[in-house]
Design a protein around this motif. Structure first.
Motif, PDB file in Angstrom:
ATOM      1  N   HIS A  24       0.789  -1.182  -0.116  1.00 36.91           N
ATOM      2  CA  HIS A  24       0.036   0.105   0.080  1.00 36.91           C
ATOM      3  C   HIS A  24       0.916   1.271   0.016  1.00 36.91           C
ATOM      4  O   HIS A  24       1.122   1.806   1.038  1.00 36.91           O
ATOM      5  CB  HIS A  24      -1.068  -0.078   1.302  1.00 36.91           C
ATOM      6  N   THR A  25       1.322   1.566  -1.140  1.00 36.59           N
ATOM      7  CA  THR A  25       2.115   2.707  -1.375  1.00 36.59           C
ATOM      8  C   THR A  25       1.617   3.470  -2.686  1.00 36.59           C
ATOM      9  O   THR A  25       0.875   2.892  -3.606  1.00 36.59           O
ATOM     10  CB  THR A  25       3.648   2.660  -1.593  1.00 36.59           C
ATOM     11  N   HIS A  26       1.535   4.555  -2.696  1.00 37.18           N
ATOM     12  CA  HIS A  26       1.153   5.730  -3.612  1.00 37.18           C
ATOM     13  C   HIS A  26       1.957   6.400  -4.501  1.00 37.18           C
ATOM     14  O   HIS A  26       2.859   7.143  -3.935  1.00 37.18           O
ATOM     15  CB  HIS A  26       0.196   6.790  -2.927  1.00 37.18           C
ATOM     16  N   GLY A  70      14.987  -1.147   1.679  1.00 36.47           N
ATOM     17  CA  GLY A  70      14.843  -2.489   1.642  1.00 36.47           C
ATOM     18  C   GLY A  70      13.333  -2.846   1.368  1.00 36.47           C
ATOM     19  O   GLY A  70      13.137  -4.292   1.382  1.00 36.47           O
ATOM     20  N   VAL A  71      12.645  -2.273   0.598  1.00 35.11           N
ATOM     21  CA  VAL A  71      11.367  -2.563   0.144  1.00 35.11           C
ATOM     22  C   VAL A  71      11.399  -3.193  -1.199  1.00 35.11           C
ATOM     23  O   VAL A  71      11.783  -2.781  -2.188  1.00 35.11           O
ATOM     24  CB  VAL A  71      10.305  -1.242  -0.012  1.00 35.11           C
ATOM     25  N   LEU A  72      11.339  -4.593  -1.261  1.00 37.95           N
ATOM     26  CA  LEU A  72      11.553  -5.272  -2.408  1.00 37.95           C
ATOM     27  C   LEU A  72      10.475  -5.094  -3.473  1.00 37.95           C
ATOM     28  O   LEU A  72      10.648  -5.071  -4.828  1.00 37.95           O
ATOM     29  CB  LEU A  72      11.731  -6.676  -2.018  1.00 37.95           C
ATOM     30  N   ARG A  73       9.368  -5.062  -3.224  1.00 32.27           N
ATOM     31  CA  ARG A  73       8.086  -4.753  -4.209  1.00 32.27           C
ATOM     32  C   ARG A  73       7.067  -3.813  -3.283  1.00 32.27           C
ATOM     33  O   ARG A  73       7.208  -3.746  -2.198  1.00 32.27           O
ATOM     34  CB  ARG A  73       7.270  -6.218  -4.263  1.00 32.27           C
ATOM     35  N   PHE A  74       6.437  -2.971  -4.188  1.00 36.24           N
ATOM     36  CA  PHE A  74       5.347  -1.908  -3.559  1.00 36.24           C
ATOM     37  C   PHE A  74       4.672  -1.879  -4.690  1.00 36.24           C
ATOM     38  O   PHE A  74       4.572  -2.460  -5.606  1.00 36.24           O
ATOM     39  CB  PHE A  74       6.126  -0.762  -3.426  1.00 36.24           C
ATOM     40  N   THR A  75       3.653  -0.832  -4.523  1.00 39.88           N
ATOM     41  CA  THR A  75       2.518  -0.516  -5.524  1.00 39.88           C
ATOM     42  C   THR A  75       2.503   0.850  -5.889  1.00 39.88           C
ATOM     43  O   THR A  75       3.030   1.665  -5.313  1.00 39.88           O
ATOM     44  CB  THR A  75       1.183  -1.052  -4.711  1.00 39.88           C
ATOM     45  N   SER A  76       1.438   1.014  -6.674  1.00 41.45           N
ATOM     46  CA  SER A  76       1.338   2.607  -7.254  1.00 41.45           C
ATOM     47  C   SER A  76      -0.065   2.757  -7.041  1.00 41.45           C
ATOM     48  O   SER A  76      -1.010   2.907  -7.989  1.00 41.45           O
ATOM     49  CB  SER A  76       1.849   2.594  -8.761  1.00 41.45           C
ATOM     50  N   MET A  77      -0.652   2.779  -5.572  1.00 42.68           N
ATOM     51  CA  MET A  77      -2.034   2.686  -5.485  1.00 42.68           C
ATOM     52  C   MET A  77      -2.518   4.097  -5.938  1.00 42.68           C
ATOM     53  O   MET A  77      -2.038   5.325  -5.447  1.00 42.68           O
ATOM     54  CB  MET A  77      -2.148   2.654  -3.763  1.00 42.68           C
ATOM     55  N   LEU A  78      -3.649   4.106  -6.864  1.00 43.92           N
ATOM     56  CA  LEU A  78      -4.159   5.407  -7.191  1.00 43.92           C
ATOM     57  C   LEU A  78      -5.735   5.123  -7.515  1.00 43.92           C
ATOM     58  O   LEU A  78      -6.156   3.975  -7.283  1.00 43.92           O
ATOM     59  CB  LEU A  78      -3.488   5.662  -8.779  1.00 43.92           C
ATOM     60  N   ASP A 252       1.014   3.452   3.277  1.00 48.06           N
ATOM     61  CA  ASP A 252       0.584   4.757   2.781  1.00 48.06           C
ATOM     62  C   ASP A 252       1.646   5.553   2.306  1.00 48.06           C
ATOM     63  O   ASP A 252       1.336   6.587   2.230  1.00 48.06           O
ATOM     64  CB  ASP A 252      -0.383   5.291   3.781  1.00 48.06           C
ATOM     65  N   PHE A 253       2.916   5.167   2.234  1.00 47.57           N
ATOM     66  CA  PHE A 253       4.172   6.043   1.854  1.00 47.57           C
ATOM     67  C   PHE A 253       3.597   6.520   0.477  1.00 47.57           C
ATOM     68  O   PHE A 253       3.102   5.813  -0.290  1.00 47.57           O
ATOM     69  CB  PHE A 253       5.428   4.982   1.695  1.00 47.57           C
ATOM     70  N   PRO A 254       3.804   7.775   0.190  1.00 43.54           N
ATOM     71  CA  PRO A 254       4.557   8.931   1.064  1.00 43.54           C
ATOM     72  C   PRO A 254       3.737   9.627   2.027  1.00 43.54           C
ATOM     73  O   PRO A 254       4.232  10.421   2.842  1.00 43.54           O
ATOM     74  CB  PRO A 254       5.236   9.583  -0.020  1.00 43.54           C
ATOM     75  N   ASN A 255       2.337   9.220   1.825  1.00 40.94           N
ATOM     76  CA  ASN A 255       1.437  10.122   2.318  1.00 40.94           C
ATOM     77  C   ASN A 255       1.244   9.865   4.029  1.00 40.94           C
ATOM     78  O   ASN A 255       0.137  10.004   4.631  1.00 40.94           O
ATOM     79  CB  ASN A 255       0.054  10.147   1.771  1.00 40.94           C
TER      80      ASN A 255
END
Length: 290
Positions: A24-26, A70-78, A252-255
C-alpha cells in the motif's frame, strides 16, 4: 524524516528477511498527487486533522527511499473520484510499472460505462493488483456496473486493495455491510481490506474469518497517530494471530505523518512474535503475488 533507512533495514535484518514487501504505497501522476497533498494540507473533511506529509519528495527521491529501506516490491495505489479518470490512471500506472520493475503493476476502477472493458484490458496487460476507494469514490461496491468486474477479478485471482472501512471519516458506502453483500455474491474475490478496516476492525476480521480469500493490510493501523482517534481493541489481538497468514504490510507511503519505520515498530509492539512479523512483512505478500 529521511534518516530512518538504517532503522528499517535493521528491523528486517533482525527477522532474517531479504527485505520487506509493502502493498500500500502511492505513486500517481504528478498533478494528481499534488492535489492529494493539497487536500491533506487543507485539513480536508475526510481527514479533519493536521496531517503533515512525511515524504513530500520528487518521484525519483521517493523511489530511492523505498529501495534504501529494503522494500523489495511495492504498489502504485491510485484511484479516481469521478467517471472518466480510471482508464487514464491505468494507462499511467502501466507505464510506471514498465519503467519501475519493482512496482507491482497496479490498476483501478470506477462504476461507469466501459469499466468492464478497461479492467479486462488492464488484467490482460499484466495488472497484479487493483485499488478501490469506496470513501473517495463515494460508490457502492454492489453497483450493478461493477458486477461483471468483480467476477472477472475473482476468476483471474487479482487482489483488490479496497478502502472500505469508515476511517478517518465515514462515507455513504463504507463499512462492513456493503462488502459483506459483495462477498456473498463473489466469495472468491481477493479483497485486501485497507487499514485493517479501521475503525470497524472486528467486523472486517469477521469477514476474513468467513471468507478465506479476504485479507487485510496494516496501513496506518496500530500507529500512535491512528491509535489516538481509532484504537485497535486490545481484546482482538488473538484474532490477528489466528489470521497471521492473511495480514499484509501496508504503509501509505509517502502520505504518512510519521517516519516509515514507525509502522514497523507499531506492528512489533503488538507482541505477536517474529514468525508473525515475517509473514506480515514479507511472506504473505510473496505468496499472494508469487
Amino acid at each position: 524524516m529521511t534518516g530512518d533507512s538504517s532503522d528499517v533495514v535493521g528491523f528486517w535484518e533482525r527477522l532474517g528477511l531479504p527485505g520487506i514487501i509493502d502493498i500500500h504505497t502511492h505513486f500517481m501522476p504528478e498533478q494528481v498527487l499534488r492535489k492529494v497533498w493539497a487536500y491533506f494540507d487543507s485539513v480536508g473533511p475526510l481527514t479533519g486533522m493536521e496531517w503533515p506529509i512525511a515524504y513530500r519528495h520528487a518521484e525519483d527521491e521517493r523511489l530511492a527511499l523505498l529501495r534504501s529501506f529494503g522494500v523489495l516490491r511495492f504498489t502504485s495505489m491510485l484511484y479516481p473520484h469521478r467517471p472518466g479518470m480510471a482508464a487514464w490512471l491505468n494507462g499511467w500506472a502501466a507505464d510506471f510499472a514498465e519503467r519501475v520493475p519493482d512496482c507491482l503493476h497496479t490498476a483501478t476502477l470506477f462504476p461507469e460505462e466501459g469499466v468492464e472493458r478497461y479492467v479486462r484490458e488492464a488484467v490482460e496487460a499484466g495488472a497484479r493488483v487493483f485499488k478501490s476507494h469506496l470513501q473517495v469514490g463515494a460508490y457502492d461496491p454492489n453497483d450493478p456496473l461493477l458486477d461483471g468486474v468483480w467476477g472477472l477479478l475473482a476468476e483471474a485471482g487479482v487482489p483488490v486493495v479496497m478502502h472500505c472501512g469508515s476511517g478517518p471519516a465515514p462515507g455513504k458506502h463504507t463499512g462492513p455491510e456493503p462488502v459483506g453483500r459483495l462477498l456473498a455474491r463473489h466469495p472468491r474475490l481477493r479483497i485486501v481490506v485497507a487499514h485493517m478496516g479501521m475503525p470497524e476492525y472486528a467486523d472486517f476480521l469477521a469477514l476474513a474469518e468467513r471468507y478465506p480469500e479476504v485479507r487485510l493490510d496494516t496501513t496506518m493501523a496500530f500507529t500512535d497517530f491512528s491509535e489516538e482517534f481509532s484504537p485497535f481493541p486490545a481484546g482482538e489481538r488473538a484474532r490477528l494471530a489466528d489470521l497471521g497468514d492473511r495480514i499484509l504490510l501496508g504503509t501509505d507511503f509517502p502520505n504518512i505523518p510519521y517516519p516509515y519505520v514507525h509502522q514497523l515498530h507499531a506492528l512489533e509492539r503488538l507482541g505477536l512474535g517474529d514468525a508473525w512479523l515475517r509473514a506480515v512483512c514479507h511472506g504473505n505478500a510473496s505468496a499472494l503475488f508469487g
